[in-house]
Design a protein around this motif. Structure first.
Motif, mmCIF file in Angstrom:
data_model
loop_
_atom_site.group_PDB
_atom_site.id
_atom_site.type_symbol
_atom_site.label_atom_id
_atom_site.label_comp_id
_atom_site.label_asym_id
_atom_site.label_seq_id
_atom_site.Cartn_x
_atom_site.Cartn_y
_atom_site.Cartn_z
ATOM 1 N N LYS A 134 8.668 -6.915 4.457
ATOM 2 C CA LYS A 134 8.859 -6.335 3.123
ATOM 3 C C LYS A 134 7.742 -5.351 2.826
ATOM 4 N N SER A 135 8.095 -4.248 2.175
ATOM 5 C CA SER A 135 7.111 -3.244 1.774
ATOM 6 C C SER A 135 6.971 -3.257 0.255
ATOM 7 N N ILE A 136 5.741 -3.279 -0.222
ATOM 8 C CA ILE A 136 5.441 -3.228 -1.654
ATOM 9 C C ILE A 136 4.513 -2.043 -1.889
ATOM 10 N N ASP A 137 4.835 -1.227 -2.888
ATOM 11 C CA ASP A 137 3.982 -0.079 -3.194
ATOM 12 C C ASP A 137 2.617 -0.546 -3.690
ATOM 13 N N TRP A 138 1.744 0.386 -3.893
ATOM 14 C CA TRP A 138 0.365 0.111 -4.313
ATOM 15 C C TRP A 138 0.326 -0.815 -5.526
ATOM 16 N N ILE A 139 -0.574 -1.783 -5.512
ATOM 17 C CA ILE A 139 -0.723 -2.694 -6.645
ATOM 18 C C ILE A 139 -2.041 -2.407 -7.358
ATOM 19 N N GLY A 140 -2.099 -2.732 -8.639
ATOM 20 C CA GLY A 140 -3.313 -2.515 -9.419
ATOM 21 C C GLY A 140 -4.386 -3.528 -9.090
ATOM 22 N N ALA A 141 -5.610 -3.222 -9.486
ATOM 23 C CA ALA A 141 -6.747 -4.105 -9.176
ATOM 24 C C ALA A 141 -6.560 -5.494 -9.761
ATOM 25 N N GLU A 142 -5.857 -5.586 -10.897
ATOM 26 C CA GLU A 142 -5.667 -6.893 -11.532
ATOM 27 C C GLU A 142 -4.780 -7.819 -10.703
ATOM 28 N N GLY A 178 0.823 -1.209 0.000
ATOM 29 C CA GLY A 178 0.000 0.000 0.000
ATOM 30 C C GLY A 178 0.848 1.245 0.000
ATOM 31 N N SER A 179 0.182 2.373 -0.003
ATOM 32 C CA SER A 179 0.860 3.664 0.051
ATOM 33 C C SER A 179 -0.023 4.641 0.806
ATOM 34 N N GLY A 180 0.547 5.766 1.158
ATOM 35 C CA GLY A 180 -0.204 6.760 1.918
ATOM 36 C C GLY A 180 0.713 7.597 2.775
ATOM 37 N N ALA A 181 0.121 8.283 3.721
ATOM 38 C CA ALA A 181 0.857 9.252 4.533
ATOM 39 C C ALA A 181 2.018 8.630 5.312
ATOM 40 N N GLN A 182 1.904 7.346 5.638
ATOM 41 C CA GLN A 182 2.939 6.710 6.447
ATOM 42 C C GLN A 182 3.909 5.844 5.632
ATOM 43 N N SER A 183 3.864 5.944 4.318
ATOM 44 C CA SER A 183 4.681 5.076 3.466
ATOM 45 C C SER A 183 6.171 5.231 3.739
ATOM 46 N N GLU A 184 6.641 6.459 3.739
ATOM 47 C CA GLU A 184 8.076 6.671 3.928
ATOM 48 C C GLU A 184 8.513 6.271 5.326
ATOM 49 N N TRP A 185 7.674 6.555 6.311
ATOM 50 C CA TRP A 185 7.993 6.154 7.688
ATOM 51 C C TRP A 185 8.130 4.643 7.766
ATOM 52 N N LEU A 186 7.224 3.917 7.102
ATOM 53 C CA LEU A 186 7.266 2.460 7.122
ATOM 54 C C LEU A 186 8.550 1.941 6.472
ATOM 55 N N LYS A 187 8.880 2.459 5.300
ATOM 56 C CA LYS A 187 10.080 1.998 4.607
ATOM 57 C C LYS A 187 11.333 2.224 5.444
ATOM 58 N N GLN A 188 11.381 3.358 6.137
ATOM 59 C CA GLN A 188 12.521 3.643 6.999
ATOM 60 C C GLN A 188 12.554 2.676 8.178
ATOM 61 N N ALA A 189 11.397 2.406 8.757
ATOM 62 C CA ALA A 189 11.327 1.500 9.912
ATOM 63 C C ALA A 189 11.769 0.092 9.534
ATOM 64 N N LEU A 190 11.463 -0.335 8.307
ATOM 65 C CA LEU A 190 11.786 -1.701 7.892
ATOM 66 C C LEU A 190 13.266 -1.913 7.621
ATOM 67 N N THR A 191 14.080 -0.863 7.716
ATOM 68 C CA THR A 191 15.528 -1.021 7.570
ATOM 69 C C THR A 191 16.174 -1.546 8.853
ATOM 70 N N LYS A 192 15.419 -1.583 9.953
ATOM 71 C CA LYS A 192 15.957 -2.081 11.222
ATOM 72 C C LYS A 192 16.152 -3.593 11.152
ATOM 73 N N SER A 193 17.198 -4.075 11.795
ATOM 74 C CA SER A 193 17.555 -5.493 11.715
ATOM 75 C C SER A 193 16.459 -6.405 12.261
ATOM 76 N N GLU A 194 15.749 -5.955 13.306
ATOM 77 C CA GLU A 194 14.711 -6.805 13.890
ATOM 78 C C GLU A 194 13.494 -6.956 12.985
ATOM 79 N N LEU A 195 13.470 -6.180 11.892
ATOM 80 C CA LEU A 195 12.357 -6.279 10.940
ATOM 81 C C LEU A 195 12.842 -6.740 9.569
ATOM 82 N N SER A 196 13.937 -7.474 9.548
ATOM 83 C CA SER A 196 14.514 -7.941 8.285
ATOM 84 C C SER A 196 13.616 -8.956 7.575
ATOM 85 N N HIS A 197 12.670 -9.535 8.296
ATOM 86 C CA HIS A 197 11.747 -10.501 7.698
ATOM 87 C C HIS A 197 10.470 -9.818 7.200
#
Length: 409
Positions: free
Chosen positions: A282-290, A261-280
């Motif tokens: 993954k963030s994926i941007d918005w996907i199409g309806a198909e 997904g995407s939205g107001a917290q997208s960048e915060w999430l991507k930054q948070a997922l760089t921490k070692s305890e969250l190495s498992h």
């Protein structure tokens, strides 16, 4: 019937509202009705208009018999509420202008969110002297208070309330997605002329427990581990901090957390997922309806957490329909309507907002107890088959539109 749709949300834009309204328009056309759609240039959720649509006031497309008129609006990639309001206001003006030149319909169908689209539809209705059905899918203007945009005592809130009441009082019919929405509307404006609750629904052929998620897994390199996922707008109502605390607690080799997904917290999430305890994770941007059916086919468990507020207690979020239809066990940190329905039918699990330990325990229970997992999954798909039939929902919309159109003549 000649039906004019006026909506801020329509394909190729993504999201639950766009998918729902596009499907409704297509199915009404397939039933022999002449459907014209007046909507925005594609821009949601990125806030960016694709190159082929830029610097043009109107783009008209024939999509398998649907006439789709897309008009310019000002867009922004900012998540600020003020920017969104300006964008919505710009569409209100261009929609009203372009609406002056559409062929006179028998009846108008207006998606009332955002309220400015409702006002544009109200103007076109007066100009064409045709009745309209207002489709109300969210709590306005109450949302503005919950979102912290304004207070009930402010002039801004009173203005929005007056405008909302105007469009709803003048509607020949009102459809809401929830019983409580209709109750709230009648508390503000009195008895609705022709009010009806039509629950959301899904295409049970497209969303079912047998969907193959292999292609989705391969495209996003997710491997063959079990996936605990989130799909949706990463707005301020989503309690990502609680969700990431849970993910950090469930760190095991056979599980991956995937946030789509995407939205107001997208960048915060991507930054948070760089921490070692969250190495498992993954963030994926918005996907199409198909790609959405494949997402559900790949998902083993779906989860999310909401901040506590009164409006979310009254909502039944749209993605839950798809989760139930695909038999995907869902765990949510929320109280209110979703909690009541899921618990009553034992087809999902809810815990109190901010309860990291309870959310963790319930996810682990589903991971470690195959019988429990299967029972939740089966209950979910059986409930969806009984209650979320899209053909029945379209029957109800078609009946109401025809009734309003016939009365007008």
């Amino acid at each position: 019937m000649r039906i004019l749709f006026i909506t801020h949300y329509f394909a190729p834009d993504s999201g639950a509202a766009s998918n729902r309204l596009t499907q409704l328009a297509e199915m009404l056309h397939q039933r022999g009705h002449e459907v014209t759609v007046l909507t925005t240039m594609p821009h949601y959720p990125t806030g960016v208009i694709p190159p082929d649509y830029r610097r043009r006031f109107t783009v008209i497309e024939d999509r398998a018999g649907l006439r789709v008129i897309q008009v310019w609006l000002w867009t922004s990639t900012s998540s600020k509420v003020s920017r969104r309001l300006i964008s919505q206001l710009s569409f209100m003006m261009t929609c009203a202008i372009r609406g002056m030149f559409v062929k006179r319909p028998d009846v108008i169908f207006i998606e009332n969110q955002p309220i400015f689209t409702g006002l544009a539809g109200w103007f076109v209705s007066k100009l064409k002297r045709r009745p309209y059905v207002l489709n109300v899918s969210d709590y306005w203007p109450e949302y503005l208070v919950v979102a912290g945009v304004t207070k009930e005592t402010s002039r801004m809130y009173r203005a929005f309330k007056w405008l909302t009441n105007l469009t709803q009082r003048d509607a020949a019919g009102i459809v809401t997605l929830l019983d409580d929405l209709l109750v709230k509307i009648e508390a503000r404006i009195g008895k609705v002329k022709s009010g009806r609750v039509i629950q959301n629904a899904v295409n049970l052929t497209r969303f079912n427990p047998d969907i193959d998620g292999t292609a989705f897994r391969e495209k996003y390199q997710l491997g063959d581990v079990r996936l605990i996922t989130f799909l949706g707008v990463l707005g301020p109502h989503i309690d990502l901090e609680t969700m990431l605390q849970v993910a950090a607690k469930i760190k095991r080799g056979d599980v991956k957390f995937v946030f789509v997904g995407s939205g107001a917290q997208s960048e915060w999430l991507k930054q948070a997922l760089t921490k070692s305890e969250l190495s498992h994770c993954k963030s994926i941007d918005w996907i199409g309806a198909e790609e959405v059916p494949g997402f559900w086919g790949a998902t083993d468990i779906h989860f999310w957490a909401l901040h506590h507020n009164e409006l979310d207690k009254m909502r039944f979020q749209a993605k839950l329909y798809e989760a139930l239809a695909t038999g995907t066990p869902t765990v949510i940190a929320v109280d209110g309507l979703m909690s009541q329905v899921l618990d009553e039918h034992q087809m999902g699990i809810t815990v109190a907002p901010y309860d990291v330990d309870a959310l963790t325990q319930q996810l682990e229970h589903l991971l470690d107890d195959p019988d429990y997992y299967h029972r939740i999954s089966q209950n979910a798909s059986e409930y969806a088959n009984a209650h979320f039939n899209i053909e029945k929902a379209v029957d109800a919309y078609e009946s109401m539109l025809k009734q309003i159109a016939d009365v007008a003549f």
